[in-house]
Enzyme design. Structure first.
Site, PDB file in Angstrom:
ATOM      1  N   LYS A 197      -9.657   2.451  -3.205  1.00 57.29           N
ATOM      2  CA  LYS A 197     -10.170   1.920  -1.948  1.00 57.29           C
ATOM      3  C   LYS A 197     -11.570   2.450  -1.676  1.00 57.29           C
ATOM      4  O   LYS A 197     -11.808   3.669  -1.691  1.00 57.29           O
ATOM      5  CB  LYS A 197      -9.227   2.292  -0.796  1.00 57.29           C
ATOM      6  CG  LYS A 197      -9.570   1.626   0.528  1.00 57.29           C
ATOM      7  CD  LYS A 197      -8.522   1.946   1.587  1.00 57.29           C
ATOM      8  CE  LYS A 197      -8.825   1.206   2.893  1.00 57.29           C
ATOM      9  NZ  LYS A 197      -7.829   1.516   3.943  1.00 57.29           N
ATOM     10  N   CYS A 217      -5.531  -2.580   2.789  1.00 58.78           N
ATOM     11  CA  CYS A 217      -5.459  -2.482   4.243  1.00 58.78           C
ATOM     12  C   CYS A 217      -6.634  -3.176   4.921  1.00 58.78           C
ATOM     13  O   CYS A 217      -6.874  -4.356   4.689  1.00 58.78           O
ATOM     14  CB  CYS A 217      -5.342  -1.017   4.655  1.00 58.78           C
ATOM     15  SG  CYS A 217      -4.845  -0.775   6.377  1.00 58.78           S
ATOM     16  N   GLU A 226       0.832  -1.210   0.000  1.00 55.04           N
ATOM     17  CA  GLU A 226       0.000   0.000   0.000  1.00 55.04           C
ATOM     18  C   GLU A 226       0.862   1.253   0.000  1.00 55.04           C
ATOM     19  O   GLU A 226       1.812   1.371   0.778  1.00 55.04           O
ATOM     20  CB  GLU A 226      -0.912   0.005   1.237  1.00 55.04           C
ATOM     21  CG  GLU A 226      -1.777   1.236   1.370  1.00 55.04           C
ATOM     22  CD  GLU A 226      -2.550   1.274   2.676  1.00 55.04           C
ATOM     23  OE1 GLU A 226      -3.439   2.137   2.815  1.00 55.04           O
ATOM     24  OE2 GLU A 226      -2.253   0.445   3.572  1.00 55.04           O
TER      25      GLU A 226
END
Length: 540
Positions: free
Chosen positions: A360, A413, A293
């Protein structure tokens, strides 16, 4: 134990709240990475006994927010304060005056999550009675509370109680049947059985021990079934797919600094091409190179020279999947001025061209965006992640489909911690890819918990999972939750491997939370007779 049971039932005021907070803290030892299941068996009966002695209220507010509610809040506060204490590690990144806020932030989060448990115990206590039915009421009430915690207000399902029953690969297989929420119901139910043993002068010892023995037998059955599934389930690797996962370990305090860009890109490229042993061919046999990430912590449009370096390093027949910020573009192909950027995964071909991306969709409240931002910014509150304006929400959860590659379900995440909520696209994915940072929590148990949650998702979905972390833990996990390759926290380097093809749809994939619904209905039915008898006695 009889003395402890009587004390828990008779204690009032601050003594009761302190006892419950300590019991909750003990229960937290059953979570990853310790997995002391015996701690849950020691703590949960204290909660049952305290509810046995809780005063009843007749008003609606008294029933909802009365003694039973406070008992659940105290127990939950102890659990979350201990199991999630690692969140305070993020305050050490910037240090300074922010450290003074750390204990308040950890305690505040623990208290906020404990409110769900308070509502769960209040609901359970409404159907409370003597006998076995009350532990079914508790399992039903607390599981509903855990569901609410995982879904309401964007959800925060970290350290669900069911993870206590996933300590190893054998136990983890049960997640393929009912998911971790189903295991949560079972964990609460079986760990409360010691409360049926003490006190119990009105029944024989054998009669009181039977539920506890049944609970132990259920755990043995779970382990035995899991062992059989591991030994009898064959996995098949994807042909002509070789992944190289890079773990660069870039410190969070310099990650987003302009002066660190050269070092960051150089380290990523060096680790991508280095040969770790005589048989390692570097990138020559790799089909997918994966960086974590925000591995590229800047807009490549602002630093085109780095994009050129990446393109020169990549072989022509490779895909690079990396976390990076992405600028928002309008329909005219130009950057939308004033709009927030996306926390994204970019897919590059061997020429260094971005061919597709994923933004995301499930951002972390107060971490990556600020809910009710006008209100909180007026109070001087900002999110923790670098970038005062935060990130924009992605439009949808979708697959990354590349020529010659299995379909990839990309997650960033903590999107991986939501059981049964990976999106409709998960059904068609060849494997799951998770890129994460975790450097915010270096040196704590946070990365180990985050990694374990990812392993359980692989078992639930019956799909391989590839995890690329900045500072650990990076791994290639098979559909049974076993690690084919892994790099521990803090290690700098790269791992190489091939993911396995998906298994046939697991029971959890086919029915999702319907088995859990059956458990909750069972819990309600089991609790109802005792409640009816108690109501009749009150009427008489």
């Amino acid at each position: 134990m009889t003395a402890l049971a009587e004390f828990a039932m008779l204690a009032h005021g601050w003594r009761r709240l302190l006892l419950l907070a300590v019991a909750g803290a003990v229960a937290a030892l059953s979570a990853a990475p310790l997995f002391l299941l015996v701690a849950l068996f020691a703590a949960m009966p204290v909660l049952v006994w305290a509810l046995d002695g809780a005063e009843r209220r007749r008003t609606v507010l008294g029933v909802v927010f009365g003694p039973a509610f406070r008992i659940g809040v105290a127990f939950g506060f102890g659990y979350f304060a201990v199991s999630l204490h690692w969140i305070g590690a993020a305050f050490f990144v910037d240090g300074g005056w922010l450290l003074a806020l750390m204990p308040f932030a950890v305690a505040g989060l623990a208290l906020l999550l404990a409110l769900f448990w308070g509502l769960g115990t209040a609901l359970a206590h409404f159907f409370w009675s003597a006998g076995t039915g009350r532990i079914f009421a508790l399992a039903t009430g607390l599981t509903l509370a855990e569901l609410a915690r995982g879904y309401l207000f964007t959800g925060f399902p970290f350290n669900l109680l069911g993870y206590a029953l996933t300590a190893n690969a054998e136990m983890m297989q049960a997640a393929s049947l009912a998911g971790v929420y189903g295991l949560t119901f079972i964990a609460i139910l079986i760990s409360a059985t010691p409360a049926l043993v003490w006190p119990g002068a009105e029944r024989s010892l054998i009669a009181r021990l039977l539920p506890l023995l049944a609970a132990i037998g259920l755990i043995a059955l779970q382990i035995g079934w899991g062992n059989a599934r591991l030994s009898q389930t064959e996995t098949e690797p994807f042909e002509d797919v070789v992944l190289r996962v890079v773990q660069p370990v870039i410190s969070q305090d310099i990650k987003w600094q302009t002066f660190a860009r050269e070092e960051t890109v150089s380290r990523l490229l060096d680790l991508s091409t280095m040969r770790t042993h005589p048989g390692d061919r570097g990138l020559d046999d790799v089909t997918h190179l994966i960086w974590p990430e925000a591995a590229i912590p800047f807009f490549l449009s602002e630093e085109p020279q780095y994009l050129a370096r990446i393109a020169r390093t990549l072989p022509d027949d490779i895909w690079l999947l990396t976390g990076a910020p992405r600028e928002p573009y309008g329909t005219n192909g130009e950057i939308v001025l004033g709009a927030k950027p996306f926390n994204s995964i970019l897919a590059f071909n061997g020429l260094g061209e971005v061919v597709t991306s994923y933004d995301k969709t499930h951002l972390v409240p107060f971490g990556e965006y600020l809910p009710f931002d006008d209100f909180f910014r007026g109070l001087g509150v900002n999110q923790f992640v670098t970038g005062s304006e935060g990130w924009a929400h992605g439009a949808e959860r979708r697959l990354i489909e590349l020529p010659g590659s299995p379909a990839i379900l990309p997650l960033i995440c903590y999107e991986i911690v939501f059981p049964g909520a990976l999106g409709a696209a998960a059904a068609d994915a060849g494997f799951i890819l998770v890129v994460t940072n975790d450097a915010w929590f270096d040196g704590s148990i946070g990365p180990a918990q985050h990694f374990h949650h990812a392993r359980v998702r692989a078992v639930e979905e019956g799909k391989s999972l590839v995890r690329a972390a900045n500072s650990g833990i990076s791994a290639i996990i098979d559909p049974l939750g076993r690690t084919d390759a892994m790099m521990a926290e803090g290690m700098v380097g790269a791992i190489k491997g091939t993911p396995d093809r998906p298994l046939e749809a697991t029971v959890f994939v086919q029915y999702r939370h319907w088995p859990l619904v059956g458990m909750l209905l069972l819990g309600a039915v089991a609790a109802l007779p005792g409640w009816v008898r108690r109501r009749r006695r009150l009427v008489d």
